[in-house]
Design an enzyme around this catalytic site. Structure first.
Site, mmCIF file in Angstrom:
data_model
loop_
_atom_site.group_PDB
_atom_site.id
_atom_site.type_symbol
_atom_site.label_atom_id
_atom_site.label_comp_id
_atom_site.label_asym_id
_atom_site.label_seq_id
_atom_site.Cartn_x
_atom_site.Cartn_y
_atom_site.Cartn_z
ATOM 1 N N GLU A 76 -0.879 -8.147 5.603
ATOM 2 C CA GLU A 76 -0.634 -8.337 7.043
ATOM 3 C C GLU A 76 -1.931 -8.369 7.839
ATOM 4 O O GLU A 76 -1.927 -8.683 9.026
ATOM 5 C CB GLU A 76 0.299 -7.242 7.572
ATOM 6 C CG GLU A 76 -0.327 -5.873 7.798
ATOM 7 C CD GLU A 76 -0.603 -5.094 6.512
ATOM 8 O OE1 GLU A 76 -0.425 -5.648 5.412
ATOM 9 O OE2 GLU A 76 -1.026 -3.933 6.629
ATOM 10 N N HIS A 80 -3.232 -5.112 1.727
ATOM 11 C CA HIS A 80 -2.569 -5.296 3.029
ATOM 12 C C HIS A 80 -2.501 -6.775 3.407
ATOM 13 O O HIS A 80 -3.412 -7.267 4.072
ATOM 14 C CB HIS A 80 -3.349 -4.547 4.119
ATOM 15 C CG HIS A 80 -3.207 -3.070 4.051
ATOM 16 N ND1 HIS A 80 -2.336 -2.356 4.838
ATOM 17 C CD2 HIS A 80 -3.830 -2.157 3.274
ATOM 18 C CE1 HIS A 80 -2.429 -1.069 4.557
ATOM 19 N NE2 HIS A 80 -3.327 -0.929 3.614
ATOM 20 N N CYS A 119 0.829 -1.202 0.000
ATOM 21 C CA CYS A 119 0.000 0.000 0.000
ATOM 22 C C CYS A 119 0.874 1.268 0.000
ATOM 23 O O CYS A 119 1.545 1.525 -1.000
ATOM 24 C CB CYS A 119 -0.994 -0.054 1.150
ATOM 25 S SG CYS A 119 -2.412 1.014 0.862
ATOM 26 N N ILE A 167 -7.159 -0.485 1.482
ATOM 27 C CA ILE A 167 -7.521 0.669 2.318
ATOM 28 C C ILE A 167 -6.917 1.931 1.689
ATOM 29 O O ILE A 167 -5.705 2.110 1.721
ATOM 30 C CB ILE A 167 -7.009 0.490 3.766
ATOM 31 C CG1 ILE A 167 -7.498 -0.842 4.356
ATOM 32 C CG2 ILE A 167 -7.448 1.671 4.641
ATOM 33 C CD1 ILE A 167 -6.771 -1.261 5.631
HETATM 34 N N1 GLN Z 1 -3.421 2.052 3.571
HETATM 35 C C1 GLN Z 1 -2.476 2.785 3.025
HETATM 36 O O1 GLN Z 1 -1.294 2.500 3.101
HETATM 37 C C2 GLN Z 1 -2.975 4.026 2.359
HETATM 38 C C3 GLN Z 1 -1.930 4.726 1.509
HETATM 39 C C4 GLN Z 1 -2.186 6.212 1.515
HETATM 40 N N2 GLN Z 1 -3.403 6.521 0.817
HETATM 41 C C5 GLN Z 1 -0.992 6.938 0.908
HETATM 42 O O2 GLN Z 1 -1.109 7.699 0.026
HETATM 43 O O3 GLN Z 1 0.103 6.746 1.339
#
Ligand code: GLN
Length: 198
Positions: free
Chosen positions: A180, A178, A80, A137
């Site tokens: 994890e 994610h 992410c 997310i």
């Molecule tokens: N769950 C996340 O790691 C979100 C990433 C976040 N939107 C970013 O720009 O870093």
């Protein structure tokens, strides 16, 4: 020998990654200093907020050591925000947002938009026999990859179907989701294998 695998511990979901790595027989360590980074055979860059993480990396004098380590072939796995940190190019980043880089991709930050900014999906990941329950997310997706990047997974359903959400390039791996979250350690397992074979 169990490989020492660091988790960049500036911000984000560090503990879950440490636990997943431990359960796979790796030796997990938190990384906040250059000396801790230097002791690692591999590095996980967790989810969180990439704009904050890059600021903290600069503040902790870790950004250049991270860049050097990745350039030098240290296996790294970004999830992410960690995917954003490893990407060479960002779309919809904050003004002037820097990255560690090394992964020859263009990543689109917060790509899934507000309507569906968090969701779960069963995803086929290259190298795993059964689908993974992937948790997204406020995730990025991979907008473009260079020829040397292998696509490991794409979104399978909904308006974002076909979007790339997991990649590998030599010792570098990244997922939009994610791995994890929950108790399925198979995606971490792919990375631990990669570290062992590096
Ligand atoms: N769950 C996340 O790691 C979100 C990433 C976040 N939107 C970013 O720009 O870093």
């Amino acid at each position: 020998m169990s490989p020492t695998i660091g988790v960049l511990a500036l911000q984000g979901d560090v503990l879950e990654h440490l636990a997943a790595l431990r359960s796979l027989g790796a030796e997990p360590v938190s990384v906040r200093r250059p000396a801790e980074l230097a002791a690692c055979d591999g590095l996980v860059i967790p989810g969180g907020e990439s704009t904050t993480m890059i600021k903290l990396a600069t503040l902790f004098d870790l950004l250049e050591p991270l860049r050097e380590a990745v350039r030098g072939g240290l296996p790294a796995f970004g999830t992410c925000a960690g995917m954003i940190m490893l990407a060479d190019r960002i779309e919809d980043g904050a003004a002037g947002q820097e990255t560690i880089g090394g992964l020859h991709i263009t990543v689109r930050r917060n790509a899934f938009g507000r309507q569906v900014d968090s969701f779960e999906e069963d995803l086929h990941v290259d190298g795993l026999a059964d689908p993974v329950r992937a948790v997204f997310i406020r995730a990025p997706w991979v907008e473009a990859v260079d020829d040397d990047v292998e696509v490991l997974a794409r979104v399978e359903d909904g308006p974002a179907a076909g979007r790339i959400v997991a990649v590998r390039q030599g010792p570098l791996m990244a997922t939009s989701f994610h791995p994890e979250v929950g108790s399925d350690d198979r995606v971490h397992g792919l990375f631990v294998d990669l570290v062992r074979s590096a």
